[in-house]
Scaffold this motif. Structure first.
Motif, PDB file in Angstrom:
ATOM      1  N   ALA A 158       0.833  -1.205   0.000  1.00 23.56           N
ATOM      2  CA  ALA A 158       0.000   0.000   0.000  1.00 23.56           C
ATOM      3  C   ALA A 158       0.867   1.253   0.000  1.00 23.56           C
ATOM      4  O   ALA A 158       0.569   2.224  -0.708  1.00 23.56           O
ATOM      5  N   ARG A 159       1.957   1.239   0.773  1.00 25.71           N
ATOM      6  CA  ARG A 159       2.853   2.399   0.804  1.00 25.71           C
ATOM      7  C   ARG A 159       3.519   2.605  -0.557  1.00 25.71           C
ATOM      8  O   ARG A 159       3.681   3.744  -1.016  1.00 25.71           O
ATOM      9  N   MET A 160       3.911   1.515  -1.197  1.00 24.65           N
ATOM     10  CA  MET A 160       4.518   1.627  -2.528  1.00 24.65           C
ATOM     11  C   MET A 160       3.537   2.252  -3.522  1.00 24.65           C
ATOM     12  O   MET A 160       3.889   3.166  -4.281  1.00 24.65           O
ATOM     13  N   LEU A 161       2.311   1.756  -3.514  1.00 24.60           N
ATOM     14  CA  LEU A 161       1.310   2.255  -4.457  1.00 24.60           C
ATOM     15  C   LEU A 161       0.998   3.731  -4.212  1.00 24.60           C
ATOM     16  O   LEU A 161       0.910   4.523  -5.165  1.00 24.60           O
ATOM     17  N   CYS A 162       0.853   4.106  -2.958  1.00 24.48           N
ATOM     18  CA  CYS A 162       0.565   5.503  -2.640  1.00 24.48           C
ATOM     19  C   CYS A 162       1.727   6.405  -3.019  1.00 24.48           C
ATOM     20  O   CYS A 162       1.528   7.547  -3.456  1.00 24.48           O
ATOM     21  N   CYS A 163       2.934   5.896  -2.885  1.00 19.40           N
ATOM     22  CA  CYS A 163       4.119   6.664  -3.273  1.00 19.40           C
ATOM     23  C   CYS A 163       4.111   6.961  -4.767  1.00 19.40           C
ATOM     24  O   CYS A 163       4.553   8.024  -5.209  1.00 19.40           O
ATOM     25  N   LEU A 164       3.579   6.016  -5.560  1.00 18.26           N
ATOM     26  CA  LEU A 164       3.567   6.175  -7.018  1.00 18.26           C
ATOM     27  C   LEU A 164       2.382   7.009  -7.518  1.00 18.26           C
ATOM     28  O   LEU A 164       2.289   7.286  -8.719  1.00 18.26           O
ATOM     29  N   LEU A 165       1.516   7.416  -6.607  1.00 15.41           N
ATOM     30  CA  LEU A 165       0.316   8.165  -7.008  1.00 15.41           C
ATOM     31  C   LEU A 165       0.620   9.523  -7.625  1.00 15.41           C
ATOM     32  O   LEU A 165      -0.218  10.086  -8.319  1.00 15.41           O
ATOM     33  N   ASP A 166       1.816  10.067  -7.358  1.00 16.32           N
ATOM     34  CA  ASP A 166       2.122  11.400  -7.885  1.00 16.32           C
ATOM     35  C   ASP A 166       2.514  11.373  -9.356  1.00 16.32           C
ATOM     36  O   ASP A 166       2.812  12.402  -9.950  1.00 16.32           O
ATOM     37  N   HIS A 183       5.167   9.944 -10.680  1.00 14.73           N
ATOM     38  CA  HIS A 183       6.601   9.811 -10.876  1.00 14.73           C
ATOM     39  C   HIS A 183       7.020   8.356 -10.688  1.00 14.73           C
ATOM     40  O   HIS A 183       6.639   7.712  -9.712  1.00 14.73           O
ATOM     41  N   ALA A 184       7.807   7.842 -11.629  1.00 16.65           N
ATOM     42  CA  ALA A 184       8.299   6.472 -11.521  1.00 16.65           C
ATOM     43  C   ALA A 184       9.428   6.402 -10.499  1.00 16.65           C
ATOM     44  O   ALA A 184      10.126   7.392 -10.255  1.00 16.65           O
ATOM     45  N   ARG A 185       9.608   5.230  -9.901  1.00 18.88           N
ATOM     46  CA  ARG A 185      10.653   5.045  -8.900  1.00 18.88           C
ATOM     47  C   ARG A 185      11.302   3.677  -9.048  1.00 18.88           C
ATOM     48  O   ARG A 185      10.697   2.743  -9.577  1.00 18.88           O
ATOM     49  N   THR A 186      12.513   3.563  -8.550  1.00 19.71           N
ATOM     50  CA  THR A 186      13.234   2.302  -8.600  1.00 19.71           C
ATOM     51  C   THR A 186      12.760   1.379  -7.479  1.00 19.71           C
ATOM     52  O   THR A 186      12.135   1.825  -6.509  1.00 19.71           O
ATOM     53  N   ALA A 187      13.106   0.093  -7.600  1.00 14.60           N
ATOM     54  CA  ALA A 187      12.773  -0.860  -6.550  1.00 14.60           C
ATOM     55  C   ALA A 187      13.455  -0.477  -5.239  1.00 14.60           C
ATOM     56  O   ALA A 187      12.885  -0.657  -4.155  1.00 14.60           O
ATOM     57  N   THR A 188      14.675   0.056  -5.331  1.00 15.23           N
ATOM     58  CA  THR A 188      15.408   0.478  -4.131  1.00 15.23           C
ATOM     59  C   THR A 188      14.674   1.603  -3.416  1.00 15.23           C
ATOM     60  O   THR A 188      14.538   1.606  -2.186  1.00 15.23           O
ATOM     61  N   GLU A 189      14.201   2.583  -4.179  1.00 12.17           N
ATOM     62  CA  GLU A 189      13.462   3.700  -3.590  1.00 12.17           C
ATOM     63  C   GLU A 189      12.150   3.220  -2.964  1.00 12.17           C
ATOM     64  O   GLU A 189      11.773   3.658  -1.871  1.00 12.17           O
ATOM     65  N   LEU A 190      11.464   2.307  -3.646  1.00 14.50           N
ATOM     66  CA  LEU A 190      10.193   1.807  -3.129  1.00 14.50           C
ATOM     67  C   LEU A 190      10.412   0.927  -1.901  1.00 14.50           C
ATOM     68  O   LEU A 190       9.570   0.899  -0.996  1.00 14.50           O
ATOM     69  N   ALA A 191      11.542   0.219  -1.855  1.00 18.54           N
ATOM     70  CA  ALA A 191      11.867  -0.567  -0.672  1.00 18.54           C
ATOM     71  C   ALA A 191      12.045   0.349   0.536  1.00 18.54           C
ATOM     72  O   ALA A 191      11.591   0.036   1.645  1.00 18.54           O
ATOM     73  N   ALA A 192      12.704   1.489   0.322  1.00 17.52           N
ATOM     74  CA  ALA A 192      12.906   2.453   1.408  1.00 17.52           C
ATOM     75  C   ALA A 192      11.573   3.028   1.878  1.00 17.52           C
ATOM     76  O   ALA A 192      11.334   3.186   3.086  1.00 17.52           O
ATOM     77  N   VAL A 193      10.693   3.344   0.920  1.00 13.64           N
ATOM     78  CA  VAL A 193       9.374   3.873   1.267  1.00 13.64           C
ATOM     79  C   VAL A 193       8.579   2.852   2.084  1.00 13.64           C
ATOM     80  O   VAL A 193       7.918   3.193   3.064  1.00 13.64           O
ATOM     81  N   GLU A 227       3.587  -1.201 -13.528  1.00 11.17           N
ATOM     82  CA  GLU A 227       4.292  -1.680 -14.713  1.00 11.17           C
ATOM     83  C   GLU A 227       5.755  -1.289 -14.623  1.00 11.17           C
ATOM     84  O   GLU A 227       6.113  -0.294 -13.980  1.00 11.17           O
ATOM     85  N   LEU A 228       6.595  -2.100 -15.247  1.00 14.01           N
ATOM     86  CA  LEU A 228       8.036  -1.899 -15.211  1.00 14.01           C
ATOM     87  C   LEU A 228       8.482  -1.110 -16.428  1.00 14.01           C
ATOM     88  O   LEU A 228       8.095  -1.420 -17.558  1.00 14.01           O
ATOM     89  N   LEU A 229       9.310  -0.084 -16.201  1.00 11.66           N
ATOM     90  CA  LEU A 229       9.907   0.699 -17.278  1.00 11.66           C
ATOM     91  C   LEU A 229      11.410   0.453 -17.266  1.00 11.66           C
ATOM     92  O   LEU A 229      12.045   0.612 -16.229  1.00 11.66           O
ATOM     93  N   VAL A 230      11.967   0.063 -18.396  1.00 11.65           N
ATOM     94  CA  VAL A 230      13.402  -0.165 -18.499  1.00 11.65           C
ATOM     95  C   VAL A 230      14.009   0.958 -19.319  1.00 11.65           C
ATOM     96  O   VAL A 230      13.634   1.176 -20.471  1.00 11.65           O
ATOM     97  N   GLN A 231      14.919   1.696 -18.711  1.00 13.85           N
ATOM     98  CA  GLN A 231      15.563   2.842 -19.345  1.00 13.85           C
ATOM     99  C   GLN A 231      17.070   2.600 -19.274  1.00 13.85           C
ATOM    100  O   GLN A 231      17.715   2.883 -18.284  1.00 13.85           O
ATOM    101  N   GLY A 232      17.637   2.017 -20.349  1.00 14.96           N
ATOM    102  CA  GLY A 232      19.048   1.649 -20.319  1.00 14.96           C
ATOM    103  C   GLY A 232      19.275   0.593 -19.254  1.00 14.96           C
ATOM    104  O   GLY A 232      18.622  -0.445 -19.229  1.00 14.96           O
ATOM    105  N   ARG A 233      20.183   0.859 -18.328  1.00 13.25           N
ATOM    106  CA  ARG A 233      20.439  -0.096 -17.246  1.00 13.25           C
ATOM    107  C   ARG A 233      19.558   0.159 -16.030  1.00 13.25           C
ATOM    108  O   ARG A 233      19.661  -0.551 -15.032  1.00 13.25           O
ATOM    109  N   HIS A 234      18.708   1.146 -16.104  1.00 12.51           N
ATOM    110  CA  HIS A 234      17.838   1.491 -14.979  1.00 12.51           C
ATOM    111  C   HIS A 234      16.462   0.860 -15.145  1.00 12.51           C
ATOM    112  O   HIS A 234      15.938   0.730 -16.249  1.00 12.51           O
ATOM    113  N   ARG A 235      15.868   0.483 -14.011  1.00 14.82           N
ATOM    114  CA  ARG A 235      14.538  -0.128 -14.011  1.00 14.82           C
ATOM    115  C   ARG A 235      13.652   0.656 -13.040  1.00 14.82           C
ATOM    116  O   ARG A 235      14.005   0.835 -11.867  1.00 14.82           O
TER     117      ARG A 235
END
Length: 232
Positions: free
Chosen positions: A22-30, A32-42, A64-72
């Motif tokens: 729930a915290r991950m989903l609410c964090c993404l409500l704005d 803005h995409a975020r990495t798994a590391t950032e969402l783990a911290a949230v 959904e997952l976005l792959v941008q070069g080596r970033h996910r």
């Protein structure tokens, strides 16, 4: 409602009900995409636990997952998901979370991303083109744009050689996830041409020692005249 729909609703409710998810989903409500590391911290969980949570949310088509070069990066799977979460926040009486970027202000406003423009200025331009109906998602090729009739006229009026761009051995126009804003700016041949035009016309100036671009007062006024857009 049939049994299959009941089961699907139950799975989605279960995915949202776990506090970390729930915290991950609410964090993404704005938006803005975020990495798994950032969402783990949230979510205040470890990397492996976050990966399992994100896999569950992806399976239920909530992210959904976005792959941008080596970033996910991860983002909400669509407006329907955002609307449902917004409604739940209203019921819960909770405020919508605010995105706080950590990028230095000088780079956040405008910079180069390979051969096109990035930063808040570029994201604002992308949004403006979309709002004007100039950019349309390509049904045949994912993550690519084609131009509407208004877009063809609008970009041509700026002096851009669209037929020449389409002959290049690269994507014509595509969304490119912005590193600082975590929302798309315009990439591809069209994005590169816009940057070159902005540099040539003096709308922006290239920093000699970094990827930063400065938007001078004169350039900002010219951009306002060309696009009818205010850059903060």
């Amino acid at each position: 409602m049939d049994a299959q729909a009941d089961n699907h609703l139950s799975r989605i409710a279960g995915a949202i009900a776990e506090p970390a998810r729930a915290r991950m989903l609410c964090c993404l409500l704005d938006g803005h995409a975020r990495t798994a590391t950032e969402l783990a911290a949230v979510a205040e969980v470890g990397a492996s636990t976050a990966s399992a949570h994100l896999a569950r949310l992806k399976e239920e088509q909530m992210v959904e997952l976005l792959v941008q070069g080596r970033h996910r990066y991860y983002q909400l799977a669509g407006q329907d998901v955002a609307t449902a979460l917004e409604a739940l926040l209203v019921v819960a009486g909770l405020p919508r979370p605010e995105f706080k970027p950590g990028t230095p202000n000088r780079l956040r406003k405008a910079r180069t991303c390979y051969d096109h423009m990035a930063g808040s200025v570029a994201v604002a331009l992308h949004d403006h083109f979309a709002e004007q109906g100039w950019l349309e998602a390509s049904s045949g090729t994912p993550n690519e744009y084609h131009l509407s009739a208004a877009g063809e006229q609008g970009f041509a009026a700026l002096g851009l050689d669209l037929p020449a761009m389409r002959k290049l051995r690269r994507r014509f126009a595509c969304p490119c996830l912005d590193w600082s804003e975590r929302r798309p700016h315009l990439g591809g041949a069209l994005g590169a041409a816009l940057l070159q035009m902005a540099l040539k016309k003096g709308w922006v100036e290239q920093d000699l020692d970094s990827r930063a671009l400065s938007v001078a007062p004169k350039g900002q006024r010219q951009m306002l005249a060309a696009f009818g857009l205010s850059i903060a």
